[in-house]
Design an enzyme around this catalytic site. Structure first.
Site, mmCIF file in Angstrom:
data_model
loop_
_atom_site.group_PDB
_atom_site.id
_atom_site.type_symbol
_atom_site.label_atom_id
_atom_site.label_comp_id
_atom_site.label_asym_id
_atom_site.label_seq_id
_atom_site.Cartn_x
_atom_site.Cartn_y
_atom_site.Cartn_z
ATOM 1 N N GLU A 247 0.913 -1.347 -0.209
ATOM 2 C CA GLU A 247 -0.045 0.096 -0.171
ATOM 3 C C GLU A 247 0.498 1.080 0.067
ATOM 4 O O GLU A 247 0.041 2.291 -0.460
ATOM 5 C CB GLU A 247 -0.870 0.148 1.166
ATOM 6 C CG GLU A 247 -2.284 -0.795 1.486
ATOM 7 C CD GLU A 247 -2.429 -1.119 -0.154
ATOM 8 O OE1 GLU A 247 -3.517 -0.280 -0.652
ATOM 9 O OE2 GLU A 247 -3.067 -2.435 -0.752
ATOM 10 N N TRP B 57 1.790 1.803 -3.582
ATOM 11 C CA TRP B 57 0.793 2.670 -4.210
ATOM 12 C C TRP B 57 1.186 3.719 -3.868
ATOM 13 O O TRP B 57 0.544 4.348 -5.058
ATOM 14 C CB TRP B 57 -0.174 2.211 -3.678
ATOM 15 C CG TRP B 57 -1.324 0.563 -4.304
ATOM 16 C CD1 TRP B 57 -0.596 0.053 -3.212
ATOM 17 C CD2 TRP B 57 -1.682 0.712 -5.368
ATOM 18 N NE1 TRP B 57 -2.276 -1.217 -4.670
ATOM 19 C CE2 TRP B 57 -2.245 -0.371 -6.257
ATOM 20 C CE3 TRP B 57 -1.916 2.153 -6.991
ATOM 21 C CZ2 TRP B 57 -2.814 -1.019 -6.997
ATOM 22 C CZ3 TRP B 57 -2.697 1.570 -7.479
ATOM 23 C CH2 TRP B 57 -3.090 0.045 -8.123
ATOM 24 N N TRP C 214 -19.628 12.971 -19.721
ATOM 25 C CA TRP C 214 -20.123 12.978 -17.715
ATOM 26 C C TRP C 214 -21.087 13.785 -17.638
ATOM 27 O O TRP C 214 -21.925 14.618 -18.768
ATOM 28 C CB TRP C 214 -19.211 13.441 -17.203
ATOM 29 C CG TRP C 214 -17.934 13.070 -17.345
ATOM 30 C CD1 TRP C 214 -16.284 13.171 -17.695
ATOM 31 C CD2 TRP C 214 -17.709 11.807 -17.216
ATOM 32 N NE1 TRP C 214 -15.908 12.671 -17.677
ATOM 33 C CE2 TRP C 214 -16.184 11.842 -16.678
ATOM 34 C CE3 TRP C 214 -18.320 10.612 -15.963
ATOM 35 C CZ2 TRP C 214 -15.576 9.655 -16.599
ATOM 36 C CZ3 TRP C 214 -18.361 9.103 -15.770
ATOM 37 C CH2 TRP C 214 -16.853 9.163 -16.204
ATOM 38 N N ASN D 63 -10.815 2.940 3.019
ATOM 39 C CA ASN D 63 -9.833 2.414 1.736
ATOM 40 C C ASN D 63 -11.065 1.437 0.757
ATOM 41 O O ASN D 63 -11.865 2.142 -0.254
ATOM 42 C CB ASN D 63 -8.746 1.633 1.270
ATOM 43 C CG ASN D 63 -8.310 1.951 -0.047
ATOM 44 O OD1 ASN D 63 -7.957 2.757 -0.513
ATOM 45 N ND2 ASN D 63 -8.417 0.786 -0.355
ATOM 46 N N TRP E 66 -16.601 12.496 -12.642
ATOM 47 C CA TRP E 66 -14.773 12.273 -11.132
ATOM 48 C C TRP E 66 -14.665 13.449 -10.492
ATOM 49 O O TRP E 66 -14.372 13.073 -10.107
ATOM 50 C CB TRP E 66 -14.436 10.924 -11.321
ATOM 51 C CG TRP E 66 -12.944 11.716 -12.500
ATOM 52 C CD1 TRP E 66 -13.711 11.693 -14.495
ATOM 53 C CD2 TRP E 66 -11.992 12.385 -12.574
ATOM 54 N NE1 TRP E 66 -12.355 12.055 -14.618
ATOM 55 C CE2 TRP E 66 -11.579 12.674 -13.645
ATOM 56 C CE3 TRP E 66 -11.200 12.789 -11.761
ATOM 57 C CZ2 TRP E 66 -10.329 12.920 -14.303
ATOM 58 C CZ3 TRP E 66 -10.518 13.029 -11.528
ATOM 59 C CH2 TRP E 66 -9.938 13.568 -12.819
ATOM 60 N N TRP F 126 -9.239 8.207 -7.797
ATOM 61 C CA TRP F 126 -10.596 8.838 -8.747
ATOM 62 C C TRP F 126 -10.276 7.709 -9.841
ATOM 63 O O TRP F 126 -11.089 8.049 -10.158
ATOM 64 C CB TRP F 126 -10.740 10.487 -8.143
ATOM 65 C CG TRP F 126 -11.875 10.095 -7.088
ATOM 66 C CD1 TRP F 126 -11.434 10.693 -5.790
ATOM 67 C CD2 TRP F 126 -12.801 10.387 -6.886
ATOM 68 N NE1 TRP F 126 -12.510 10.781 -4.433
ATOM 69 C CE2 TRP F 126 -13.521 10.336 -5.465
ATOM 70 C CE3 TRP F 126 -13.703 9.962 -7.911
ATOM 71 C CZ2 TRP F 126 -14.895 10.103 -5.501
ATOM 72 C CZ3 TRP F 126 -15.151 9.238 -7.377
ATOM 73 C CH2 TRP F 126 -15.917 10.037 -5.777
#
Ligand SMILES: Cc1cc2nc3c(=O)[nH]c(=O)nc-3n(C[C@H](O)[C@H](O)[C@H](O)COP(=O)(O)OP(=O)(O)OC[C@H]3O[C@@H](n4cnc5c(N)ncnc54)[C@H](O)[C@@H]3O)c2cc1C
Length: 472
Positions: free
Chosen positions: A278, A281, A310, A345, A363, A386
């Site tokens: 993690e 990441w 969108w 998360n 988004w 996102w």
């Protein structure tokens, strides 16, 4: 030599390169400064809860620095552009020879820092900047062709290859430094900043961060791989707020986990390895931020997805923001964010996919809402998360990864405990019906005044798939 250390997103004395080297080089004393810059915060949509956390963190830092005779000066910036001049005025006041600070990678911050360097060079005052935000310097992990990695798995493989044992830097020692009498009050509040979230939920400072890290390592690290996806358990570290403002370094976190795993990088305990992944990441999303700067300018990582039609429906957005969508796991998650400033998360992924793939809202609307409400707001991780969820980003799986909120809820909150905690109107529902109250117990759902689903999940999924398919 006398130096100034400019604190930014590194509010700590342990493993702080700029502070360490300032102390090493400056026998004639070190002065610390923090610049309150509401303009940068506003530009970056930083949440009030994070700003208040920073102010409380500064109180703790001031005390820690006082013990080693380093005074902390607070400057209130009139404008981001005035920062070089403000630092220069301080440097002349205290007769400093050199300015030390850690590098920031986001585009606005990096630009500000470049201007400071240039301004100081013109005034013949030297500056020295340090790599800090990442475990490995951002240019250490590259493809053979010198490019950035587009996919996390390949990035991680190379990251593990180039990793070297970490040398953590100690805080400056306490000794009789030249007495520089300077004092600044740290404001308790700032105009127009009021988060309404109980500050006791998030005590600030590096001591708290270290305590949290060690508690997590002792109690939860080895079961992290099995329990991290269940929001009702406190099975993750909740260190993200501290990492976001630098009350603890990522190097410290990684090192402690590595030590717990007997210094094994890719073998050993699965929980420890998953947690270290993690942190990688976090490194990956920062590498994307540097390699693809358009993501800092409101643009999609995958440019083709800019053509997606969108929606910008305020009513749907508001229902999502307030946690009134009629999908209990979404509502509980959004209410967790609104009342605590933090979200688990697994839930971040579920609500982000719901907003972008089912409500088919841009988004960026969700990204901004998160920024303005998260205590751990961090541009690279937020934007990365996102765009990953909306399939406009780095997810290696194509756009058809869409989480079904009801099945996710059944899987990760099987007893409905988390839902009951944040949606008390659903307390009376059993473990089966609580995940879809209006479909499974419509009468009780109406009596409980729980909203009906704002969208037909199946239809919305098909529509999203069709929109993405049209693109390709
Ligand atoms: C839509 C979305 C938005 C997000 N926004 C942010 C944000 O603004 N700030 C932020 O710090 N994280 C963000 N994340 C990543 C992740 O959700 C949080 O870092 C994590 O939930 C923090 O909880 P923790 O400290 O208990 O994490 P742990 O599970 O204990 O992990 C340890 C640390 O690793 C890092 N980390 C963990 N997961 C990720 C991840 N997926 N991506 C990048 N770093 C990770 C964090 O620094 C975290 O504190 C986002 C994820 C998504 C899907």
């Amino acid at each position: 030599m006398r130096g100034i250390i400019w604190f930014k997103k590194d509010l700590r004395t342990h493993d702080n390169p700029a502070l360490f080297y300032a102390d090493q080089q400056c026998s004639d004393g070190v002065i610390a400064v923090y610049i309150i810059d509401p303009f940068m915060w506003k530009k970056n949509n930083v949440a009030a809860i994070q700003i208040e956390f920073i102010l409380r963190g500064l109180e703790a830092l001031k005390k820690d620095l006082a013990k080693i005779q380093i005074p902390l000066v607070i400057i209130h910036a009139k404008n981001t552009a005035d920062i070089p001049q403000a630092l220069y005025i301080l440097a002349t006041q205290v007769k400093a020879d050199k300015l030390f600070f850690n590098q920031e990678l986001e585009i606005n911050e990096a630009h500000r820092d470049t201007v400071v360097n240039q301004f100081f060079a013109k005034q013949n005052i030297s500056t020295e900047t340090f790599h800090d935000q990442l475990i490995l310097p951002y240019n250490a992990v590259q493809t053979k062709a010198g490019m950035y990695f587009k996919v996390f798995s390949a990035f991680k493989r190379e990251w593990l290859k180039v990793f070297n044992p970490i040398q953590l830097l100690p805080p400056p020692r306490a000794y009789a430094r030249p007495n520089i009498i300077l004092s600044s009050d740290i404001p308790k509040t700032l105009p127009n900043i009021d988060s309404k979230i109980n500050p006791q939920l998030w005590p600030a400072g590096e001591k708290i961060a270290h305590k949290r890290l060690h508690q997590f390592i002792e109690e939860d690290l080895f079961s992290y791989d099995k329990l991290r996806d269940f929001p009702t358990l406190t099975a993750t570290s909740q260190l993200s707020p501290y990492l976001a403002v630098g009350m603890i370094s990522a190097r410290t976190c990684f090192n402690v986990a590595l030590e717990a795993n007997a210094f094994e990088l890719d073998t050993g305990n699965k929980g420890a390895l998953t947690w270290m992944t993690e942190l990688i990441w976090r490194e990956f999303y920062r590498s994307i931020l540097i390699a693809v700067p358009r993501i800092c300018m409101d643009k999609a990582y995958k440019l083709a997805t800019e053509k997606l039609p969108w929606r910008y429906d305020k009513h749907l957005l508001q229902k999502w923001q307030q946690g009134n969508t009629g999908f209990p796991i979404i509502d509980a998650a959004m209410r967790q964010l609104n009342t605590t400033g933090w979200m688990h998360n697994r839930l971040r992924m579920i609500v982000a996919m719901f907003l972008s793939k089912n409500l088919f809202l841009d988004w960026r609307l969700g990204e901004t809402y998160f920024a303005t409400h998260l205590i751990d707001y961090d541009f690279a991780s937020n934007n990365g998360g996102w765009q990953w969820s909306a399939s406009t980003g780095t997810d290696a799986v194509p756009y058809f990864r869409i989480f079904n909120p009801t099945t996710q809820s059944e899987r990760f909150d099987p007893e409905g405990q988390f839902i009951r905690q944040y949606c008390p109107e659903l307390t009376g529902f059993d473990r089966h019906s609580i995940h879809a109250p209006h479909q499974r117990l419509p009468l009780l759902a109406a009596q409980a005044n729980y909203p009906k689903p704002i969208i037909d999940y199946v239809k919305s999924r098909q529509q999203a798939l069709a929109a993405f398919k049209k693109l390709s």
